[in-house]
Design an enzyme around this catalytic site. Structure first.
Site, PDB file in Angstrom:
ATOM      1  N   LYS A  34       0.842  -1.205   0.000  1.00 32.79           N
ATOM      2  CA  LYS A  34       0.000   0.000   0.000  1.00 32.79           C
ATOM      3  C   LYS A  34       0.878   1.257   0.000  1.00 32.79           C
ATOM      4  CE  LYS A  34      -0.362  -0.323   5.035  1.00 32.79           C
ATOM      5  NZ  LYS A  34      -1.149  -0.921   6.135  1.00 32.79           N
ATOM      6  N   ARG A 119     -10.763  -0.224  14.726  1.00 29.85           N
ATOM      7  CA  ARG A 119     -10.473   0.662  13.607  1.00 29.85           C
ATOM      8  C   ARG A 119     -11.345   0.225  12.434  1.00 29.85           C
ATOM      9  NH1 ARG A 119      -4.329   1.047  11.365  1.00 29.85           N
ATOM     10  NH2 ARG A 119      -4.984  -0.912  10.432  1.00 29.85           N
ATOM     11  N   TYR A 241      16.473  30.641   7.225  1.00 24.30           N
ATOM     12  CA  TYR A 241      15.349  31.371   7.809  1.00 24.30           C
ATOM     13  C   TYR A 241      15.561  31.627   9.289  1.00 24.30           C
ATOM     14  CZ  TYR A 241      12.449  30.662   3.655  1.00 24.30           C
ATOM     15  OH  TYR A 241      11.941  30.687   2.400  1.00 24.30           O
ATOM     16  N   MET A 289      11.635  24.466   2.466  1.00 26.89           N
ATOM     17  CA  MET A 289      10.741  23.576   1.735  1.00 26.89           C
ATOM     18  C   MET A 289      11.513  22.671   0.767  1.00 26.89           C
ATOM     19  SD  MET A 289       7.404  24.476  -0.590  1.00 26.89           S
ATOM     20  CE  MET A 289       6.633  25.425   0.704  1.00 26.89           C
TER      21      MET A 289
HETATM   22  C1  PLP Z   1      -0.357  -1.899   6.825  1.00 25.70           C
HETATM   23  C2  PLP Z   1      -0.948  -3.185   7.220  1.00 25.70           C
HETATM   24  C3  PLP Z   1      -0.150  -4.340   7.314  1.00 25.70           C
HETATM   25  C4  PLP Z   1       1.349  -4.294   7.215  1.00 25.70           C
HETATM   26  O1  PLP Z   1       1.868  -3.847   8.447  1.00 25.70           O
HETATM   27  P1  PLP Z   1       3.438  -3.734   8.729  1.00 25.70           P
HETATM   28  O2  PLP Z   1       3.499  -3.338  10.149  1.00 25.70           O
HETATM   29  O3  PLP Z   1       3.962  -2.698   7.806  1.00 25.70           O
HETATM   30  O4  PLP Z   1       4.029  -5.064   8.452  1.00 25.70           O
HETATM   31  C5  PLP Z   1      -0.786  -5.544   7.559  1.00 25.70           C
HETATM   32  N1  PLP Z   1      -2.132  -5.610   7.719  1.00 25.70           N
HETATM   33  C6  PLP Z   1      -2.919  -4.515   7.677  1.00 25.70           C
HETATM   34  C7  PLP Z   1      -4.369  -4.651   7.890  1.00 25.70           C
HETATM   35  C8  PLP Z   1      -2.356  -3.272   7.431  1.00 25.70           C
HETATM   36  O5  PLP Z   1      -3.137  -2.183   7.411  1.00 25.70           O
END
Ligand code: PLP
Length: 347
Positions: A34, A119, A241, A289
């Protein structure tokens, strides 16, 4: 022209995946890619892992999933953690988080049970209700029941035992479904947290899944910034700055083309030391920046066009950078932004 360079070692990513497969030998190991593989580039990373034998990928959104499917072609499972809009995307496997989504879907799915993270996911009692009502399950094929650990990087945290107990009990209502439990840190919690499919992300990218203990993973990333200008300033002159840093001697200042827009936060002021060919290079003045200024006094060979390392073999790993930034490696990686050139060392 990008003034930041990320060098990503695909061989190290693949070796990290193999390492996790050895530790999680009782089940398969997916790759969580992701957020563009935590900022490092989902397409090259997922391609390398697919070639290494990885058959399961997780993304956060349908957009990420569709893009990844175009890259990987048919074959590997691509699961979308937010299954909410996945109905119109038959090439993807939705992770379903509530009864409404379950009613709206058909075909292969992953059911997400909330065992204590509060969550996303079905509360345990809803999974039980689902299992009691065959009409609800009609048309869907649960490939896995999944849960996510809230404190896996702290082995002694009571949530781990509580979540696994709650999840195991919930799974009794769908005893034949395969299970998916551990993230990166969960893989290191021992056999009680093993399942049919682990879901590591961070560990693949070299983040330590066992904080406080030696990192079992290989570093993956080198981050460098290019010098745009080198100037000599007299003692008493300030840099950047607010004039927050003042030269106490005649100084040479090297300005590189990276800043907080590239994920290097202002908090690094006074904390960060870069590396130029084995020489330490302290960050001086505020982070702007798009620019950062370093004290290169005495470094005759410092010139525009040279590269300064901020993460890598001569400086620090991602976790150490995170400590300097007051955050975690995950946030460092996903903050790196789109202006970097990303170069890949082949497997
Ligand atoms: C992001 C995520 C993972 C991966 O987690 P890591 O700590 O990066 O290994 C696994 N399962 C779910 C549901 C996640 O949101």
């Amino acid at each position: 022209m990008a003034h930041g360079l990320l060098t990503i070692d695909l061989g190290a990513v693949v070796r990290n995946w193999h390492r996790l497969c050895e530790i999680h030998a009782s089940g398969a190991v997916a790759a969580v890619v992701k957020a563009n593989a935590y900022g490092l580039g989902a397409a090259p990373i997922a391609t390398a892992l697919k070639e290494a034998g990885c058959r399961h990928f997780f993304v956060a959104t349908v957009e990420e999933g569709e893009a990844l499917r175009d890259v990987l072609g048919e074959g590997p499972m691509i699961a979308v953690l937010d299954g909410f809009r996945a109905r119109q995307h038959p090439r993807l496997t939705p992770v379903l988080n509530n009864l409404e989504e379950i009613r709206a879907h058909s075909g292969p799915v992953i059911l997400h049970v909330d065992s204590g993270m509060s969550r996303l996911g079905l509360p345990v009692n809803e999974l039980e209700a689902l299992a009691r009502d065959p009409a609800l399950l009609e048309g869907i094929e649960p490939l896995y029941i999944m849960t996510h650990l809230a404190a896996a990087e702290e082995p002694e945290h009571p949530l781990n035992a509580a979540q696994i107990a709650r999840f195991n009990e919930a799974c009794l209502s769908l005893p034949r479904a395969r299970r998916s439990i551990a993230n990166s840190s969960g893989i290191f919690l021992g056999p009680r947290f093993a399942s049919d499919l682990a879901r590591p992300g961070a560990a693949l990218y070299g983040i330590n899944p066992t904080p406080g203990r030696p990192n079992p993973m290989e570093p993956v990333l080198r981050l460098e910034g290019q010098v745009l200008q080198v100037r000599d300033i007299p003692a008493g002159q300030t840099v950047g700055y607010g004039g927050s840093w003042m030269a106490t001697r005649p100084s040479r200042i090297a300005t590189i083309g990276l800043g907080y827009a590239d994920g290097l936060p202002r908090r690094l002021e006074g904390r960060l030391i870069g590396d130029f060919r084995g020489q330490p290079l302290p960050l001086v003045g505020r982070v702007s920046m798009d620019l950062m200024t370093f004290d290169a006094t005495g470094l005759q060979r410092m010139r525009p066009g040279r590269w300064v390392e901020l993460i890598g073999p001569n400086t620090r790993d991602v976790d150490a950078m995170a400590a300097l930034c007051g955050t975690i490696g995950y946030e460092v990686l996903t903050s790196l932004g789109s202006r970097f050139r990303r170069e890949y060392l082949p497997v």
